[in-house]
Design a protein around this motif. Sequence first.
Motif, PDB file in Angstrom:
ATOM      1  N   PHE A 163     -11.401  -8.857  -0.587  1.00  0.00           N
ATOM      2  CA  PHE A 163     -11.914  -9.997  -1.335  1.00  0.00           C
ATOM      3  C   PHE A 163     -13.279 -10.421  -0.773  1.00  0.00           C
ATOM      4  CE2 PHE A 163     -12.466 -14.622  -1.164  1.00  0.00           C
ATOM      5  CZ  PHE A 163     -12.575 -14.915  -2.520  1.00  0.00           C
ATOM      6  N   SER A 164     -13.370 -10.473   0.553  1.00  0.00           N
ATOM      7  CA  SER A 164     -14.592 -11.013   1.160  1.00  0.00           C
ATOM      8  C   SER A 164     -15.724  -9.981   1.236  1.00  0.00           C
ATOM      9  CB  SER A 164     -14.300 -11.560   2.554  1.00  0.00           C
ATOM     10  OG  SER A 164     -13.861 -10.521   3.392  1.00  0.00           O
ATOM     11  N   ILE A 165     -15.391  -8.691   1.297  1.00  0.00           N
ATOM     12  CA  ILE A 165     -16.435  -7.663   1.482  1.00  0.00           C
ATOM     13  C   ILE A 165     -16.823  -7.005   0.153  1.00  0.00           C
ATOM     14  CG2 ILE A 165     -16.960  -5.443   2.614  1.00  0.00           C
ATOM     15  CD1 ILE A 165     -15.208  -6.436   4.977  1.00  0.00           C
ATOM     16  N   THR A 166     -15.829  -6.674  -0.670  1.00  0.00           N
ATOM     17  CA  THR A 166     -16.147  -5.946  -1.914  1.00  0.00           C
ATOM     18  C   THR A 166     -15.824  -6.772  -3.161  1.00  0.00           C
ATOM     19  OG1 THR A 166     -13.967  -4.902  -1.916  1.00  0.00           O
ATOM     20  CG2 THR A 166     -15.738  -3.685  -0.840  1.00  0.00           C
ATOM     21  N   ASN A 167     -15.405  -8.009  -2.919  1.00  0.00           N
ATOM     22  CA  ASN A 167     -15.081  -8.921  -4.015  1.00  0.00           C
ATOM     23  C   ASN A 167     -13.993  -8.354  -4.937  1.00  0.00           C
ATOM     24  OD1 ASN A 167     -15.403 -11.438  -5.057  1.00  0.00           O
ATOM     25  ND2 ASN A 167     -17.022 -10.869  -6.499  1.00  0.00           N
ATOM     26  N   THR A 168     -13.086  -7.592  -4.347  1.00  0.00           N
ATOM     27  CA  THR A 168     -11.918  -7.095  -5.102  1.00  0.00           C
ATOM     28  C   THR A 168     -10.680  -7.695  -4.438  1.00  0.00           C
ATOM     29  OG1 THR A 168     -11.848  -5.142  -3.704  1.00  0.00           O
ATOM     30  CG2 THR A 168     -12.996  -4.924  -5.824  1.00  0.00           C
ATOM     31  N   GLY A 169      -9.505  -7.155  -4.688  1.00  0.00           N
ATOM     32  CA  GLY A 169      -8.283  -7.675  -4.050  1.00  0.00           C
ATOM     33  C   GLY A 169      -7.236  -7.976  -5.096  1.00  0.00           C
ATOM     34  N   ASN A 170      -5.980  -7.871  -4.688  1.00  0.00           N
ATOM     35  CA  ASN A 170      -4.867  -8.012  -5.638  1.00  0.00           C
ATOM     36  C   ASN A 170      -4.262  -9.410  -5.676  1.00  0.00           C
ATOM     37  OD1 ASN A 170      -4.929  -5.242  -6.350  1.00  0.00           O
ATOM     38  ND2 ASN A 170      -3.890  -4.761  -4.425  1.00  0.00           N
ATOM     39  N   PHE A 171      -4.338 -10.114  -4.541  1.00  0.00           N
ATOM     40  CA  PHE A 171      -3.633 -11.403  -4.451  1.00  0.00           C
ATOM     41  C   PHE A 171      -4.630 -12.551  -4.407  1.00  0.00           C
ATOM     42  CE2 PHE A 171      -1.360  -8.236  -1.805  1.00  0.00           C
ATOM     43  CZ  PHE A 171      -0.278  -8.016  -2.630  1.00  0.00           C
ATOM     44  N   LYS A 172      -4.100 -13.730  -4.749  1.00  0.00           N
ATOM     45  CA  LYS A 172      -4.922 -14.919  -4.548  1.00  0.00           C
ATOM     46  C   LYS A 172      -5.095 -15.094  -3.044  1.00  0.00           C
ATOM     47  CE  LYS A 172      -4.266 -17.746  -8.624  1.00  0.00           C
ATOM     48  NZ  LYS A 172      -3.938 -16.696  -9.554  1.00  0.00           N
ATOM     49  N   ILE A 173      -6.289 -15.505  -2.638  1.00  0.00           N
ATOM     50  CA  ILE A 173      -6.573 -15.534  -1.194  1.00  0.00           C
ATOM     51  C   ILE A 173      -5.632 -16.459  -0.421  1.00  0.00           C
ATOM     52  CG2 ILE A 173      -8.402 -17.312  -1.266  1.00  0.00           C
ATOM     53  CD1 ILE A 173      -9.606 -14.852   0.774  1.00  0.00           C
ATOM     54  N   TRP A 174      -5.268 -17.588  -1.027  1.00  0.00           N
ATOM     55  CA  TRP A 174      -4.397 -18.528  -0.297  1.00  0.00           C
ATOM     56  C   TRP A 174      -3.005 -17.936  -0.076  1.00  0.00           C
ATOM     57  CZ3 TRP A 174      -0.046 -20.260  -2.774  1.00  0.00           C
ATOM     58  CH2 TRP A 174      -0.022 -20.191  -4.189  1.00  0.00           C
ATOM     59  N   ILE A 175      -2.577 -17.062  -0.994  1.00  0.00           N
ATOM     60  CA  ILE A 175      -1.262 -16.413  -0.801  1.00  0.00           C
ATOM     61  C   ILE A 175      -1.334 -15.512   0.445  1.00  0.00           C
ATOM     62  CG2 ILE A 175       0.353 -14.698  -1.757  1.00  0.00           C
ATOM     63  CD1 ILE A 175      -0.179 -15.877  -4.509  1.00  0.00           C
ATOM     64  N   SER A 176      -2.407 -14.736   0.535  1.00  0.00           N
ATOM     65  CA  SER A 176      -2.555 -13.827   1.694  1.00  0.00           C
ATOM     66  C   SER A 176      -2.635 -14.614   3.002  1.00  0.00           C
ATOM     67  CB  SER A 176      -3.812 -12.978   1.539  1.00  0.00           C
ATOM     68  OG  SER A 176      -3.699 -12.169   0.402  1.00  0.00           O
ATOM     69  N   LEU A 177      -3.373 -15.726   2.954  1.00  0.00           N
ATOM     70  CA  LEU A 177      -3.504 -16.544   4.178  1.00  0.00           C
ATOM     71  C   LEU A 177      -2.146 -17.091   4.610  1.00  0.00           C
ATOM     72  CD1 LEU A 177      -6.759 -18.585   3.364  1.00  0.00           C
ATOM     73  CD2 LEU A 177      -6.543 -16.674   4.940  1.00  0.00           C
ATOM     74  N   ILE A 178      -1.372 -17.600   3.663  1.00  0.00           N
ATOM     75  CA  ILE A 178      -0.056 -18.174   3.989  1.00  0.00           C
ATOM     76  C   ILE A 178       0.896 -17.087   4.500  1.00  0.00           C
ATOM     77  CG2 ILE A 178       2.016 -19.245   2.953  1.00  0.00           C
ATOM     78  CD1 ILE A 178       0.082 -20.921   1.226  1.00  0.00           C
ATOM     79  N   VAL A 179       0.873 -15.940   3.817  1.00  0.00           N
ATOM     80  CA  VAL A 179       1.779 -14.849   4.238  1.00  0.00           C
ATOM     81  C   VAL A 179       1.450 -14.422   5.675  1.00  0.00           C
ATOM     82  CG1 VAL A 179       2.418 -12.436   3.842  1.00  0.00           C
ATOM     83  CG2 VAL A 179       2.252 -14.003   1.909  1.00  0.00           C
ATOM     84  N   LEU A 180       0.155 -14.267   5.983  1.00  0.00           N
ATOM     85  CA  LEU A 180      -0.221 -13.836   7.343  1.00  0.00           C
ATOM     86  C   LEU A 180       0.125 -14.902   8.386  1.00  0.00           C
ATOM     87  CD1 LEU A 180      -3.594 -11.934   6.901  1.00  0.00           C
ATOM     88  CD2 LEU A 180      -1.354 -10.984   7.362  1.00  0.00           C
ATOM     89  N   LEU A 181      -0.099 -16.140   8.045  1.00  0.00           N
ATOM     90  CA  LEU A 181       0.273 -17.215   8.971  1.00  0.00           C
ATOM     91  C   LEU A 181       1.782 -17.208   9.208  1.00  0.00           C
ATOM     92  CD1 LEU A 181      -1.937 -20.260   7.872  1.00  0.00           C
ATOM     93  CD2 LEU A 181      -1.867 -19.208  10.138  1.00  0.00           C
ATOM     94  N   GLY A 182       2.531 -17.031   8.126  1.00  0.00           N
ATOM     95  CA  GLY A 182       4.001 -16.976   8.217  1.00  0.00           C
ATOM     96  C   GLY A 182       4.455 -15.825   9.105  1.00  0.00           C
ATOM     97  N   TYR A 183       3.841 -14.646   8.894  1.00  0.00           N
ATOM     98  CA  TYR A 183       4.181 -13.476   9.722  1.00  0.00           C
ATOM     99  C   TYR A 183       3.856 -13.756  11.200  1.00  0.00           C
ATOM    100  CZ  TYR A 183       5.745  -9.743   6.642  1.00  0.00           C
ATOM    101  OH  TYR A 183       6.495  -8.957   5.820  1.00  0.00           O
ATOM    102  N   SER A 184       2.688 -14.369  11.430  1.00  0.00           N
ATOM    103  CA  SER A 184       2.263 -14.622  12.820  1.00  0.00           C
ATOM    104  C   SER A 184       3.276 -15.526  13.529  1.00  0.00           C
ATOM    105  CB  SER A 184       0.895 -15.308  12.853  1.00  0.00           C
ATOM    106  OG  SER A 184      -0.042 -14.501  12.245  1.00  0.00           O
ATOM    107  N   VAL A 185       3.606 -16.633  12.879  1.00  0.00           N
ATOM    108  CA  VAL A 185       4.525 -17.593  13.503  1.00  0.00           C
ATOM    109  C   VAL A 185       5.898 -16.948  13.695  1.00  0.00           C
ATOM    110  CG1 VAL A 185       5.709 -19.809  13.169  1.00  0.00           C
ATOM    111  CG2 VAL A 185       3.286 -19.604  12.606  1.00  0.00           C
TER     112      VAL A 185
END
Lengths: 321, 244
Positions: free
Chosen positions: B206-228
Amino acid sequence: MYIINVKDLSKSFGDFKAVKEISFSVKKGEIFGFLGPNGAGKTTTINMLTGLALPTSGAITIAGLDGIKNIKKVQQIIGIVPDESNLYDEMSGYDNLVFCASLYGMEKARREKRALELLKQFSLDDTGNRPFKTYSKGMKRKLTIAAGIIHDPEILFLDEPTTGIDVESARQIRKLIKELNAKGTTIFLTTHYIEDAERLCHRIGFIVSGKVVKISSVYDLMNEAQQENIMEFTIDQNGEDLESALLHQFPHVAIKQLSPYSIKISSVEKIELMPFMRFFEEQGAIVSEAKILRPSLEEVFVKITGIEINRLKEEKEGKKR
Amino acid sequence: MRTSLAFWSILRKDMKNYYLKPPNISWGIIFPISWTLMFFMRSATPVDLRDILPGVMALSVLFGTTSMLAVTITFERRSRSFERLLLAPISLNMLMLAKTTGAIVFGIVNAFIPVIFAFFLTDLSGINWFFTIIGVFLIAVTSTFLGLFIAVSANEVFEAQTFSNFFRFPMMFLCGLFMPMEKLPVFVRPFSYILPLTYGVDILKFSITNTGNFKIWISLIVLLGYSVSLFLVSMYNIRKKWIY
């Protein structure tokens, strides 16, 4: 005043009970020895007291703090020296000490000063800049002890401090332990070296198969074990020639051992020295030495635990290897 | 104060003893270059470096962090020096954060090495650097805690490395690093969705090629969830296995 109180402490690993409801107390300022063969539960007990293992049941109080719930506060006032070195091989002796001091929140200037002091005190000041991995076993053990006391703990736990090191290093470590104790540090020492316990400890607890079977001062242990009085005379004649006259004049004693220049007698009653000196004089024998033989702590250990000294020695050698 | 001093000392010691050693520095440089070259060589058409940048960055972080945790934790456990840390008067959470921060920093630095090379070889204008940094940071944190989870489960360094590969190699193919997820067979896609790197790579795309499958906030939440979750599970395992 007791600084360590242990009550009904148990530790199980599955169905195996390593420590079985042990209770004991350690007085402030004493050297308390925890003696037992390999696998008796010494290290498991020390791990529970220092926070490396959680008790299955029971209570620990150290310096008035709950040793289970407040273990992090307890760890601030205790020092731990494990049976094997746990310092960093790649780091120098000095860096290891400075790093250990930082774990206790010591300020930079204070920890550097303390590290230099300890290197000097432990005669490691010449090798302080060498990587720890290049140290000999004795030097490693000394530095591990230095790391254990870097923060001036009130209580020092020493697990097998002289195992596997040379005689001279062991002697130096015993001296250091005595010096630390003289400065007021309470020392809890586990060992299966009977000699260490005898030379260092004020009181001893025997642990066998996870149970504390006896706790007493070294002096009381010796006295309790002494069921008969034994005296040995070194003379300038063949002892065997004097046997019949000796038994005739002193019917209450028994001859324990006769050899060309020595007689060992025993009696359940107290043995008075002077009558025997007169007897030997009358017989024309010159006594060059007379001594009362007391039981060794080894004998006390065998008597209390039922474990043969040979087995203990084999374990000792095994651990050294 | 006391805790923060211990935290920095552990971090500094790990940096000096492990991360700043020549083999690790060279690993951090050679690994991303090798991946980039591999994609250049295998492609029949000119490869846009910018297209492969998210995948190379994510892989650099994943391999860097998980490999280092196997050393800094499993090796110290083996040599018993980790015991000294457990006996120190600092909380287990703080201790493990200190041990993992080094790997997180190492992972982040690794991620930006291919960016430095790309800067000289391709046009990097239009990149959303804010989300790139967020994405790299979250990939580094998640991968590090995955490495921690693995390190706690292993007794030997080689065990930890082998166990790491069990997670790392499937991630290479299933997380859309170099092959779009929509080109994957339908039956393997569910696996892609449960792997954290999928979401990390998606942030970078999303940030480098402006592509991506998910909404960015979904990815952020999923990664935070995985981390915790990974951190908490690792802490539980450490208490159970190491403070036995």
